[in-house]
Motif scaffolding. Sequence first.
Motif, PDB file in Angstrom:
ATOM      1  N   PHE A 366      -2.820   7.315  -8.344  1.00 11.69           N
ATOM      2  CA  PHE A 366      -1.802   6.358  -8.772  1.00 11.69           C
ATOM      3  C   PHE A 366      -1.172   5.675  -7.565  1.00 11.69           C
ATOM      4  O   PHE A 366      -1.040   4.455  -7.515  1.00 11.69           O
ATOM      5  N   LEU A 367      -0.776   6.482  -6.577  1.00 14.73           N
ATOM      6  CA  LEU A 367      -0.111   5.925  -5.405  1.00 14.73           C
ATOM      7  C   LEU A 367      -1.050   5.032  -4.602  1.00 14.73           C
ATOM      8  O   LEU A 367      -0.639   3.982  -4.094  1.00 14.73           O
ATOM      9  N   ASP A 368      -2.315   5.432  -4.492  1.00 17.93           N
ATOM     10  CA  ASP A 368      -3.269   4.607  -3.761  1.00 17.93           C
ATOM     11  C   ASP A 368      -3.492   3.296  -4.499  1.00 17.93           C
ATOM     12  O   ASP A 368      -3.592   2.222  -3.882  1.00 17.93           O
ATOM     13  N   GLY A 369      -3.546   3.376  -5.834  1.00 17.94           N
ATOM     14  CA  GLY A 369      -3.686   2.151  -6.619  1.00 17.94           C
ATOM     15  C   GLY A 369      -2.487   1.243  -6.462  1.00 17.94           C
ATOM     16  O   GLY A 369      -2.629   0.024  -6.312  1.00 17.94           O
ATOM     17  N   TYR A 370      -1.301   1.827  -6.474  1.00 16.53           N
ATOM     18  CA  TYR A 370      -0.080   1.029  -6.331  1.00 16.53           C
ATOM     19  C   TYR A 370      -0.019   0.380  -4.949  1.00 16.53           C
ATOM     20  O   TYR A 370       0.328  -0.806  -4.817  1.00 16.53           O
ATOM     21  N   ALA A 371      -0.362   1.148  -3.910  1.00 17.21           N
ATOM     22  CA  ALA A 371      -0.356   0.594  -2.551  1.00 17.21           C
ATOM     23  C   ALA A 371      -1.366  -0.549  -2.426  1.00 17.21           C
ATOM     24  O   ALA A 371      -1.087  -1.575  -1.793  1.00 17.21           O
ATOM     25  N   SER A 372      -2.529  -0.397  -3.046  1.00 14.91           N
ATOM     26  CA  SER A 372      -3.544  -1.460  -3.011  1.00 14.91           C
ATOM     27  C   SER A 372      -3.071  -2.682  -3.793  1.00 14.91           C
ATOM     28  O   SER A 372      -3.279  -3.823  -3.360  1.00 14.91           O
ATOM     29  N   PHE A 373      -2.441  -2.457  -4.922  1.00 12.81           N
ATOM     30  CA  PHE A 373      -1.895  -3.555  -5.716  1.00 12.81           C
ATOM     31  C   PHE A 373      -0.893  -4.363  -4.896  1.00 12.81           C
ATOM     32  O   PHE A 373      -0.930  -5.601  -4.902  1.00 12.81           O
ATOM     33  N   LYS A 374      -0.013  -3.699  -4.175  1.00 12.30           N
ATOM     34  CA  LYS A 374       0.992  -4.394  -3.375  1.00 12.30           C
ATOM     35  C   LYS A 374       0.361  -5.150  -2.206  1.00 12.30           C
ATOM     36  O   LYS A 374       0.950  -6.097  -1.685  1.00 12.30           O
ATOM     37  N   GLN A 375      -0.843  -4.759  -1.809  1.00  9.99           N
ATOM     38  CA  GLN A 375      -1.569  -5.460  -0.746  1.00  9.99           C
ATOM     39  C   GLN A 375      -2.551  -6.490  -1.313  1.00  9.99           C
ATOM     40  O   GLN A 375      -3.349  -7.057  -0.570  1.00  9.99           O
ATOM     41  N   LYS A 376      -2.503  -6.705  -2.627  1.00 10.33           N
ATOM     42  CA  LYS A 376      -3.362  -7.656  -3.331  1.00 10.33           C
ATOM     43  C   LYS A 376      -4.842  -7.285  -3.250  1.00 10.33           C
ATOM     44  O   LYS A 376      -5.715  -8.142  -3.330  1.00 10.33           O
ATOM     45  N   ARG A 377      -5.094  -5.992  -3.123  1.00  5.28           N
ATOM     46  CA  ARG A 377      -6.472  -5.493  -3.159  1.00  5.28           C
ATOM     47  C   ARG A 377      -6.732  -5.062  -4.599  1.00  5.28           C
ATOM     48  O   ARG A 377      -6.805  -3.868  -4.924  1.00  5.28           O
ATOM     49  N   TYR A 378      -6.866  -6.034  -5.462  1.00  2.64           N
ATOM     50  CA  TYR A 378      -6.795  -5.787  -6.897  1.00  2.64           C
ATOM     51  C   TYR A 378      -7.963  -4.963  -7.432  1.00  2.64           C
ATOM     52  O   TYR A 378      -7.774  -4.103  -8.292  1.00  2.64           O
ATOM     53  N   ASP A 379      -9.171  -5.211  -6.959  1.00  2.00           N
ATOM     54  CA  ASP A 379     -10.319  -4.458  -7.464  1.00  2.00           C
ATOM     55  C   ASP A 379     -10.188  -2.976  -7.111  1.00  2.00           C
ATOM     56  O   ASP A 379     -10.471  -2.104  -7.945  1.00  2.00           O
TER      57      ASP A 379
END
Length: 448
Positions: A366-379
């Motif tokens: 979850f946290l890795d997904g959230y961090a990626s989302f905030k960096q616009k690494r959507y895939d």
Amino acid sequence: MPTRNGYLPLWSRRDFLRTSAQASALAAAGLLTGCATNPVTGESQLMLVSEAQEIQMDKQHSPHQLSADYGVVQDKALGNYLERTGKRMAARTHRTHMPYSFSGVNATYVNAYAFPGGTIACTRGILHSLESEAELAALLGHELGHVNARHTAESMSKSMLTSAVVGGLAAYAGSRNATLGGLAAQLGMLGSGVLLASYSRDNERQADDLGMAYLVGSGYGPEGMVELMDMLKSMNNHKMDATQLLFSTHPMSDERYKTAVATARNKYRPQAKQPLHRERYMDNTARLRKIKPAIDNLQKAEAQMAKEKYAAAETLYKKALKNAPQDYAALVMMSKCQLAQKKFADAGRYSAKAKAVYPAEAQGYFLDGYASFKQKRYDKAINDFDIYDRRLAGNPNILFFKGACFEGKQNKDKAANQYASYLKVVNQGSLAEHAYKRLVEWGYVKKQ
């Protein structure tokens, strides 16, 4: 119902609210079971929650709490020891048929808790504070007392909260660790606080009495309960940050301690020479006690997080990781600390390490997904959210964040589908407002 582009129904806000209200009414209707006989006292009591519903609610919600507490301990020998000790106690209870389970969780605050269906957990923080197997048995016996007296079900029946919980309509965002609750809510993580409500002093008194009976009946000396109460009384007097949640849900008093002493010295005097098994407890917790410096620093760091002193918390997390570099909870906590400071790349590095250390546990994804989302690494974010959902299904916020990722990718159809699914479960709060606003703007929902 009309559709847009043949993709999903054209909902109005009224449709969303009406669907939720109907589901809530159906859930409530299924709960009206009337009175029941208390398994401990034999007396009739108001009970709107059946035993089957206690078990079902436990199965639905306890996995989210165990994950919020950084998963069960990875030390299998320690986990097996806790399970054996708990099962020995459960065999002496009033509800021996319940599907009990006993786990240690990686959280470092001081607490133990029970879900109504028999899931019982102790944090590493409290395990560090015990000094004998009899103290552990007393702790587990107390939690078994809450389950056997049906305290949670009784409280829910009286407060009429049950329909919202069983219907799954009021997702509780947060953590039972009060120091990180605000951040957890902000991130969209789930705990199960509504099923771990605070106990009354009468509940605590009855759980102590039952715990002592189960303790002695399992072959332990009653002094185990006295020593547990002595430890809790000392912690309560010192007002330690790591114990705030424990005493907010399990109120402590001098009366509880004095009652335990009197009961042990009088009612259970004949069992006074039964063993406490100090050495056996120390042997089985040796690996846990080796990282006590890390646990201490994590507790201090959480106190700093509660005060939003993130730089100070980060320093303490680094100290903890120096002592225990592969500690999953420390890595996840550090990731949260970085997220709180909007250091999303750093947060992602720590969450990635957490996933590698404990791949079966959900929170790191979850946290890795959230961090990626905030960096616009959507895939990458979508992939992590999907894995999280496979590890731990039932968090509706995953629907929202996947929708936000698809929105970031300019894929309105897929974003709208995720947002619509989210709004069928959650229709209040800032995330729901964003989802509804987008559906209106894109023409999927008729504004009213």
